[in-house]
Motif scaffolding. Structure first.
Motif: not given
Ligand code: NI
Length: 205
Positions: A127-131
């Motif tokens: 979740a920290q990088f891309h939905p």
């Protein structure tokens, strides 16, 4: 063939040799010194194969998740202090910068550290990088099968200066076409702009 093109091909061959060395010679970490390795399609080269893993919401996944789709796949681990987060950020940035073409990409992060990377840990991490980033983990055996299919070397490494173990692993972003063709391999010195340009070049809507 002009000089630039020759250099591109030499870099590509060096990159492929690096993948083989990572598996064969069990080097600690392959670093590409000469920039992007992509000048694909990487003629005839294939990575991938059958796998069975669990995604970050706990659902079973196999190779059919990318069949007929464009995919970007990266193997790493969530406790990685620097390289994995940098490469995942790069992948996400490239997809976003590629505009509509980037929306066709299935982004995948496969853990090579299933002991610590449970689906719950993976859910918080992706979740920290891309939905849309899909995190995959599984049993050690399942992860080993996937890593071998993608020619990824990984092993546990004890560092006396750290309280937790770390992992040595091959670090490449693979760009794979709908028919399983390897369209690009990106190393540590590849930039989001280079990857985004390849996405725009290869993805046909
Ligand atoms: Ni890493």
């Amino acid at each position: 063939m002009d000089r630039r093109r020759k250099i591109d091909i030499i870099l590509l061959l060096l990159g492929l040799l690096g993948v083989l060395l990572a598996v064969g010679a069990q080097v600690r970490l392959i670093q590409l010194k000469s920039g992007a390795v992509s000048s694909g399609p990487v003629a005839g080269a294939r990575v991938g194969g059958p796998f069975t893993l669990i995604d970050h919401v706990g659902a079973a996944r196999d190779e059919s998740m990318i069949a007929g789709r464009y995919a970007m796949i990266y193997f790493g681990f969530t406790y990685c202090p620097a390289i994995c987060p940098t490469e995942l950020q790069k992948m996400a940035r490239a997809m976003d910068d590629a505009g509509p073409a980037g929306e066709s990409i299935v982004p995948v992060f496969v853990s090579i550290d299933p002991e610590r990377d449970t689906p719950e840990v993976m859910a918080r991490y992706v979740a920290q990088f891309h939905p849309r980033l899909i995190g995959l983990t599984g049993t050690q055996e399942q992860v080993d099968v996937a890593a071998e299919a993608y020619k990824v070397f990984a092993r546990k490494a004890e560092d006396p200066s750290l309280s937790e173990y770390t992992m040595d692993h091959t670090s490449y972003i693979y760009f794979i076409g709908p028919d399983g063709t390897l369209l690009g391999i990106y190393g540590l010195t590849s930039t989001p702009a280079e990857i985004a340009a390849d996405i725009q070049r290869f993805v046909k809507s």
